[in-house]
Design an enzyme around this catalytic site. Structure first.
Site, mmCIF file in Angstrom:
data_model
loop_
_atom_site.group_PDB
_atom_site.id
_atom_site.type_symbol
_atom_site.label_atom_id
_atom_site.label_comp_id
_atom_site.label_asym_id
_atom_site.label_seq_id
_atom_site.Cartn_x
_atom_site.Cartn_y
_atom_site.Cartn_z
ATOM 1 N N ARG A 37 0.919 -0.935 -0.032
ATOM 2 C CA ARG A 37 0.122 -0.667 -0.282
ATOM 3 C C ARG A 37 1.305 1.797 0.385
ATOM 4 N NH1 ARG A 37 -5.511 -2.159 3.474
ATOM 5 N NH2 ARG A 37 -7.025 -2.035 1.109
ATOM 6 N N LYS A 198 -20.919 -17.370 -1.984
ATOM 7 C CA LYS A 198 -22.141 -16.834 -1.281
ATOM 8 C C LYS A 198 -23.030 -16.036 -2.650
ATOM 9 C CE LYS A 198 -22.149 -17.991 3.544
ATOM 10 N NZ LYS A 198 -22.079 -18.039 4.551
ATOM 11 N N GLY A 355 -12.048 -8.942 -2.512
ATOM 12 C CA GLY A 355 -12.191 -10.302 -2.265
ATOM 13 C C GLY A 355 -10.777 -11.336 -2.125
ATOM 14 N N GLY A 378 -13.959 -3.466 -0.245
ATOM 15 C CA GLY A 378 -15.182 -2.575 0.125
ATOM 16 C C GLY A 378 -15.600 -2.352 -1.161
HETATM 17 P P1 AMP Z 1 -16.237 -14.706 -1.799
HETATM 18 O O1 AMP Z 1 -15.586 -14.086 -0.833
HETATM 19 O O2 AMP Z 1 -17.615 -14.604 -1.760
HETATM 20 O O3 AMP Z 1 -15.610 -14.286 -2.829
HETATM 21 O O4 AMP Z 1 -16.045 -16.483 -1.680
HETATM 22 C C1 AMP Z 1 -14.374 -17.164 -2.385
HETATM 23 C C2 AMP Z 1 -14.772 -18.254 -1.297
HETATM 24 O O5 AMP Z 1 -15.410 -18.926 -2.218
HETATM 25 C C3 AMP Z 1 -13.065 -19.560 -1.888
HETATM 26 O O6 AMP Z 1 -13.227 -19.146 -0.708
HETATM 27 C C4 AMP Z 1 -13.493 -20.323 -2.258
HETATM 28 O O7 AMP Z 1 -12.812 -21.555 -1.870
HETATM 29 C C5 AMP Z 1 -14.916 -20.481 -1.598
HETATM 30 N N1 AMP Z 1 -16.017 -21.031 -3.479
HETATM 31 C C6 AMP Z 1 -16.252 -20.864 -4.550
HETATM 32 N N2 AMP Z 1 -16.504 -22.319 -5.363
HETATM 33 C C7 AMP Z 1 -16.695 -22.611 -4.515
HETATM 34 C C8 AMP Z 1 -18.233 -24.138 -3.984
HETATM 35 N N3 AMP Z 1 -18.159 -24.746 -4.897
HETATM 36 N N4 AMP Z 1 -17.376 -24.906 -3.023
HETATM 37 C C9 AMP Z 1 -18.177 -23.890 -1.509
HETATM 38 N N5 AMP Z 1 -16.777 -23.069 -1.375
HETATM 39 C C10 AMP Z 1 -16.248 -22.029 -2.674
#
Ligand code: AMP
Length: 399
Positions: A37, A198, A355, A378
């Site tokens: 940073r 999610k 993320g 964010g």
């Molecule tokens: P995010 O922070 O919402 O971008 O989510 C990232 C996380 O989603 C990572 O830790 C991945 O391991 C998880 N992820 C991605 N695809 C899957 C899946 N099919 N089943 C479980 N976790 C997942």
């Protein structure tokens, strides 16, 4: 000319420049362990100093919640900044009041001082007028180089822009240029790739994207919620079954706006969430009831590559599978490398961030060839959600 006022619009010579940066770097025992940073804003600091401006650095650090907390002092960060710049960086024990004034008054043209953590004062996060005024007493102009803090309307990220002439620093300018190219004035067609765990954390983002992009690839755990919503049995996969209605609403909206939705047609399935777990590929209508979808399958990877080939711009957030555990990184890695290759060949503008995306693209070895990778977290996500960021809006050119 960009839509924002930048350092090209101001003569900083002899002026006290209040420069807001993001120096929320990781530390261990008072030592900075990752200086990325600081490196990002070093060019802006050097440029202002080299033009004869007096650089007064403002930043927050940690969450001291309006109180002085010694472990959240910026003093070690000032030392690390001096080392990176190869220049002297003075330090003031407060960002307002006599200590700040004395340190700023002592600056010669081209000098640099860092003021103590803005969040030691409650007025910072509350954007209190009196605190804004106290900060502004030590500056003639305000330069904001902290895109990652621009989604918050705090005194040093937004308030100051209303009481002093305000400009974007070079790191902020690079981020705004990339975001403009990515979604505001993109070369079309635009393909958004959204993955991650999610749907619940990305509802606003998906709703905004389907009304702005030409195609939307949905992967990762969140794709399972969409598949469930269209009556596909996803076995033991991670899925937010209670959000089937939301997923359906997003699919309906996409139909209305003419956004093509690209969901997995096959998947890599295992019985346990573990590196090296035994796995097989199945068509999406044949997922075993005791299996978990952990990555998109080979046919789906080809479909994502085709979507990337059809696009002139790709905006990416979130991994397409559980990329931390091999071999379920395959979909993310192959798609990322493909986008990187087309970007390098001048066929694609690729903007990614938020993320785990940065980690996933680094893991794929693809990050360096993307047009722009935002580390803003964010703020990047709020921009993808179509929200206006107060710290950015305050820099928009009005004439
Ligand atoms: P995010 O922070 O919402 O971008 O989510 C990232 C996380 O989603 C990572 O830790 C991945 O391991 C998880 N992820 C991605 N695809 C899957 C899946 N099919 N089943 C479980 N976790 C997942």
């Amino acid at each position: 000319m960009t839509d924002f006022r930048t350092l090209d619009d101001v003569d900083v010579k002899g002026k006290r420049v209040l420069l807001r940066v993001d120096l929320n770097v990781p530390t261990e025992n008072g030592r900075v362990t990752d200086a990325t940073r600081i490196e990002r804003v070093a060019d802006t600091i050097r440029e202002i100093a080299d033009k004869g401006g007096r650089v007064v650095i403002l930043a927050h650090f940690g969450r001291p919640k309006g109180k002085r907390v010694e472990s959240e002092s910026l003093a070690p960060v000032a030392e690390a900044t001096a080392a990176i710049l190869g220049r002297k960086v003075a330090f003031a024990s407060d960002c307002v009041g006599p200590a700040a004034k004395a340190a700023v008054d002592a600056l010669a043209d081209g000098g640099i001082v860092m003021l103590e953590n803005t969040r030691f004062h409650a007025g910072e996060e509350k954007n209190e007028a009196d605190f804004v005024k106290a900060l502004a007493e030590n500056g003639d102009v305000f330069v904001n180089d902290a895109f990652s803090a621009a989604h918050r309307a705090h005194a040093s990220t937004e308030g100051l822009a209303h009481v002093l002439p305000a400009y974007a620093g070079r790191a902020m300018q690079a981020e705004l240029d990339a975001l403009t190219k990515g979604l505001e004035k993109p070369a079309r067609p635009v393909c958004a790739i959204v993955g991650g765990a999610k749907v619940s954390t990305k509802i606003d983002l998906l709703e905004n994207l389907v009304s702005r992009v030409d195609s939307l690839v949905i992967g990762g755990g969140m794709a399972n919620t969409f598949l469930h919503a269209i009556d596909i049995d996803v076995g033991k996969s991670l899925a937010e079954r209670d959000l089937a209605g939301v997923a359906q609403r997003i699919l309906d909206k996409a139909k209305k706006t003419g956004c093509a939705i690209i969901l997995p047609v096959d998947a890599s399935v295992a019985k346990e969430f573990k590196a090296g777990a035994e796995n097989h590929e199945y068509g999406i209508d044949a997922i075993p009831s005791d299996g978990m979808i952990l990555d998109i399958g080979s046919l789906s990877i080809n479909r994502v590559k085709s979507a990337i080939t059809d696009a002139k711009t790709v905006v990416w957030n979130g991994p397409l599978g559980a990329f931390e555990i091999s071999p379920f990184d395959k979909g993310t890695v192959e798609a990322a490398r493909f986008a990187a290759k087309r970007t390098k060949a001048g066929q694609l503008v690729s903007v990614a961030g938020g993320g785990d995306t940065v980690a996933a693209l680094n893991h794929a070895g693809a990050a360096d060839d993307f047009t722009y990778i935002s580390t803003a977290g964010g703020a990047f996500l709020e921009w993808l959600e179509g929200k206006s960021l107060p710290g950015v809006e305050a820099l928009r050119r009005k004439d």
